[in-house]
Design an enzyme around this catalytic site. Structure first.
Site, PDB file in Angstrom:
ATOM      1  CD  GLU A  64      74.362  33.815  61.143  1.00  0.00           C
ATOM      2  OE1 GLU A  64      75.063  34.844  61.083  1.00  0.00           O
ATOM      3  OE2 GLU A  64      73.954  33.336  62.220  1.00  0.00           O
ATOM      4  CG  HIS A 108      64.684  35.389  66.807  1.00  0.00           C
ATOM      5  ND1 HIS A 108      65.214  36.629  66.954  1.00  0.00           N
ATOM      6  CD2 HIS A 108      65.665  34.523  67.167  1.00  0.00           C
ATOM      7  CE1 HIS A 108      66.463  36.535  67.388  1.00  0.00           C
ATOM      8  NE2 HIS A 108      66.772  35.266  67.528  1.00  0.00           N
TER       9      HIS A 108
HETATM   10  C1  LIG Z   1      72.762  36.417  63.137  1.00  0.00           C
HETATM   11  C2  LIG Z   1      72.403  35.535  64.258  1.00  0.00           C
HETATM   12  N1  LIG Z   1      72.895  34.284  64.296  1.00  0.00           N
HETATM   13  C3  LIG Z   1      72.580  33.462  65.317  1.00  0.00           C
HETATM   14  C4  LIG Z   1      71.754  33.883  66.313  1.00  0.00           C
HETATM   15  C5  LIG Z   1      71.352  32.951  67.444  1.00  0.00           C
HETATM   16  N2  LIG Z   1      72.038  33.356  68.666  1.00  0.00           N
HETATM   17  C6  LIG Z   1      71.439  34.127  69.587  1.00  0.00           C
HETATM   18  S1  LIG Z   1      72.442  34.509  70.842  1.00  0.00           S
HETATM   19  C7  LIG Z   1      73.700  33.610  70.188  1.00  0.00           C
HETATM   20  C8  LIG Z   1      75.005  33.538  70.890  1.00  0.00           C
HETATM   21  C9  LIG Z   1      75.649  34.872  70.963  1.00  0.00           C
HETATM   22  O1  LIG Z   1      76.843  34.783  71.630  1.00  0.00           O
HETATM   23  P1  LIG Z   1      77.585  36.065  72.133  1.00  0.00           P
HETATM   24  O2  LIG Z   1      77.689  37.055  71.030  1.00  0.00           O
HETATM   25  O3  LIG Z   1      78.842  35.628  72.773  1.00  0.00           O
HETATM   26  O4  LIG Z   1      76.586  36.690  73.205  1.00  0.00           O
HETATM   27  P2  LIG Z   1      76.131  36.049  74.617  1.00  0.00           P
HETATM   28  O5  LIG Z   1      74.853  35.333  74.370  1.00  0.00           O
HETATM   29  O6  LIG Z   1      77.192  35.163  75.102  1.00  0.00           O
HETATM   30  O7  LIG Z   1      75.906  37.237  75.496  1.00  0.00           O
HETATM   31  C10 LIG Z   1      73.313  33.021  68.992  1.00  0.00           C
HETATM   32  C11 LIG Z   1      74.150  32.157  68.161  1.00  0.00           C
HETATM   33  C12 LIG Z   1      71.242  35.194  66.235  1.00  0.00           C
HETATM   34  N3  LIG Z   1      70.380  35.660  67.149  1.00  0.00           N
HETATM   35  N4  LIG Z   1      71.600  35.993  65.215  1.00  0.00           N
END
Ligand SMILES: Cc1ncc(C[n+]2csc(CCOP(=O)(O)OP(=O)(O)O)c2C)c(N)n1
Ligand SMILES: [Mg+2]
Lengths: 320, 328
Positions: B62, B131
């Site tokens: 972000e 959230h």
């Molecule tokens: C700071 C932040 N940005 C965006 C999100 C929304 N978000 C939740 S899970 C996710 C994907 C995360 O991907 P990864 O780190 O690969 O974990 P995975 O879900 O694949 O286990 C996103 C973008 C968040 N929770 N926090």
């Protein structure tokens, strides 16, 4: 390294507990007993279990939004976990945290996290504290491939390197962040490479192979306890289900891809290994499964019967 | 004016699509805004029309994402940056507060920073403490930023289009609980809503309910119930916090002599305090009852449903506040 049969059976059981818990979450969620977001760990069990089997109870972990597996593996209690995700007062966090914030400080679970990358600072700070307090505890930071693009990842690796902190960064590379393929948004050949400029050693392991994960972690733990600093472990893994319950997980992922990962299921892999090495019989492993099933049923019944927190609790715990 | 019924989410998407068609320097970037159409699915189809060049999936980063937006805005682009949950704006605060908000002033008027940051707010989805927050007051506090907070599909579209055309950094908050809300929306290409114009959502004589975002609907529900008790409530929506249409708010209270202010941000040090002081100062000689402020309870948003419900203002809270004024 040859692992004791005790550890193999323990890991097998832990993976079953995670799988059953997550399948139960699916039912609880789709049955309307759970609200909010539920990110399932099915398919990735060998990572949490391999890592945590190499830790002591007094070591620390930080977890992610996909945190149920880490919590089970580090010693969270199924009943308190189920109650938590259902918002009941008997949950680990008295219903205040829910799925994305499960924590059990008594066994070093410093919390799941709703912020992607939210654990980097906390885990590295826990390692700093262990060093300052003169213990030989280590801290593990679980994080996703997606989280590896947050700037704080690079900040904490620098801290860990200059101060030789006892921290282990465990990347769960499941090849997607939500609906976006990792390679579309992630530079470099591997995430493991990212620690090398900081002088932090790294390794990549098959995240479906609990034994490989265990061995890589054990080595990193040894280094950390000796005062030799941090390690980055990248685990190649996959979530079978969607990003969260409610996302079918298809469309952005091909059927063939999903099936190819399911064909090397972490639980089946370890089961085969245990049977091939005559560590336990099929009947004994089936008995493990029935016990886990029973444990899960009890946890669910207890959680369902538990009350919601009193509304008076709403402004407790804002301050210490 | 030609109108079409659409949801709040569709209105946002239509605003964005129209502005992107009109101005080739407008592009959108954010996490999963592309094929996925955001996690809330509200932008589905936008990527089909504009492609990878203008509807851009980004890494989860972000601070960098907003920083790039600021740099692009400074140099001839008009980026729209999507921050999925308002809570995540915290990760980008330096870029917004120390960079975007100040570049024009610090450069002695040389720079413009026409970036639109869109994000979400609002509890009610059992999404817990990271959230669910409504942190718009943080940004309204910073000179150099504009903050819009639409409550209806028509306002969402009109304010969004104005935001994109504005030469200043604008943060626009959508309550994620309102995406399915339907309403009539003007369809002309040049339909915009000027910033700093409050909108009277319902006229009344006995009490003014000043409400923002989803709290407008809480106020309208309360006004319906109050009408049955013979109390006529006026509902006023400021629509933008910066600039704030202080005049309309004051005029309404001069007329009704009473006010309840409802906003989903934390009650302490927030929007309701600013509006209350505005109204006290502007309508002092006319006020017949202490002004009541209703906001989110000053606690991290809890996960468990009964606890979460207790933290957000409800129509019942508004009705009670008005009844306590003993109007009749
Ligand atoms: C700071 C932040 N940005 C965006 C999100 C929304 N978000 C939740 S899970 C996710 C994907 C995360 O991907 P990864 O780190 O690969 O974990 P995975 O879900 O694949 O286990 C996103 C973008 C968040 N929770 N926090
Ligand atoms: Mg991932």
């Amino acid at each position: 390294m040859s692992l004791s049969s005790e550890i193999l059976i323990k890991m097998y059981r832990a993976m079953l507990r995670i799988r059953r818990f997550e399948e139960q979450i699916w039912e609880v969620y789709t049955g309307g007993l759970m609200h909010g977001l539920a990110h399932l760990y099915i398919g990735e069990e060998a990572v949490a279990v391999g890592v945590c089997a190499a830790l002591r109870d007094d070591d620390f972990i930080t977890s992610t939004h996909r945190g149920h597996g880490h919590c089970v593996a580090k010693g969270g209690n199924l009943e308190a976990m189920m109650a938590e995700v259902m918002g009941r007062v008997t949950g680990h966090c008295r219903g205040k945290g829910g799925s994305m914030h499960i924590a059990d400080m008594s066994v070093g679970i410093l919390g799941a996290n709703g912020i992607v990358g939210g654990g980097f600072g906390i885990a590295t700070g826990a390692a700093l504290s262990a060093q300052k307090r003169g213990t030989d505890q280590v801290a593990v930071c679980f994080f996703g491939d997606g989280a590896s693009n947050q700037g704080i990842f690079f900040e904490v690796m620098n801290f860990a390197a200059i101060w030789k902190l006892p921290v282990i960064y465990v990347c769960e590379n499941n090849h997607y962040g939500e609906y976006t393929p990792t390679e579309n948004v992630t530079a470099g050949k591997s995430i493991a490479d990212r620690s090398l400029p900081f002088g932090i050693p790294s390794t990549t392991v098959d995240g479906s192979d609990a034994i490989a994960v265990y061995e890589a972690t054990a080595e990193a733990v040894e280094r950390a306890r000796k005062g030799d600093g941090a390690t980055l472990i990248e685990c190649d893994t996959y979530r079978y289900r969607g990003h969260h319950v409610g996302d079918p997980g298809e469309g952005y992922r091909s059927k063939e891809e999903i099936e190819s990962w399911m064909a090397k299921d972490p639980i089946q892999l370890l089961r085969t290994k245990i049977l091939d090495d005559n560590i336990a019989s099929g009947a004994e492993l089936d008995a493990e499964e029935r016990e886990v099933e029973k444990e899960m049923e009890n946890a669910l019944e207890a959680a369902k019967a538990a009350p919601y927190p009193d509304v008076e609790e709403v402004n407790q715990h804002v301050y210490a | 004016m030609s109108m079409r019924e659409m949801t709040y989410g569709e209105a946002v998407k239509e605003a964005m699509a129209e502005e992107m068609r009109r101005d080739p320097t407008v592009f959108l970037m954010g996490e999963d805004v592309g094929k996925a159409g955001t996690v809330f699915k509200v932008l589905l189809g936008l990527h089909d029309e504009f492609g990878d060049d203008r509807v851009i999936d980004t890494p989860i980063a972000e601070a960098g994402l907003v920083g790039l937006g600021v740099g692009a805005a400074l140099t001839g682009s008009r980026p729209i940056v999507d921050i999925m949950f308002g809570d995540f704006i915290a990760l980008a605060m330096d870029q917004i507060v120390n960079q975007a908000a100040k570049l024009r002033y610090m450069s002695g008027g040389q720079a413009i920073v026409p970036i639109t940051i869109r994000s979400t707010m609002g509890a009610g989805r059992s999404s817990a403490a990271q959230h669910s927050q409504s942190l718009h007051a943080w940004l309204a506090h910073i000179p150099g930023l504009k903050v819009a907070i639409p409550s209806t599909p028509a306002d969402a579209k009109g304010l969004f289009k104005t935001a994109v055309r504005d030469d200043n950094p604008v943060v626009i908050y959508e309550d994620k609980m309102m995406y399915a809300l339907k309403g009539m929306v003007p369809t002309e290409e040049d339909y915009t809503i000027p910033f700093g114009q409050a909108h009277i959502k319902r006229e009344g004589d006995d009490v003014t309910l000043i409400a923002t975002s989803s709290m407008v609907h809480v106020a309208l529900d309360a006004a319906d119930a109050l009408a049955e008790q013979g109390i006529s409530a006026e509902v006023v929506d400021p629509r933008t916090l910066v600039p704030l249409d202080r005049e309309t708010l004051i005029e309404s209270v001069v007329k009704t002599t009473r006010a309840v202010i409802i906003d989903e941000g934390y009650k302490s040090f927030g929007i309701t305090g600013e509006i209350a002081s505005t109204v006290y100062n502007g309508a002092f000689d006319y006020i017949d009852a202490p002004i009541v402020r209703l906001g989110a309870m000053d606690v991290p948003v809890p996960f468990s449903k009964p606890l979460e419900d207790a933290t957000i203002p409800t129509p019942e809270d508004v009705i009670k506040a008005v009844q306590d004024m003993k109007i009749r």
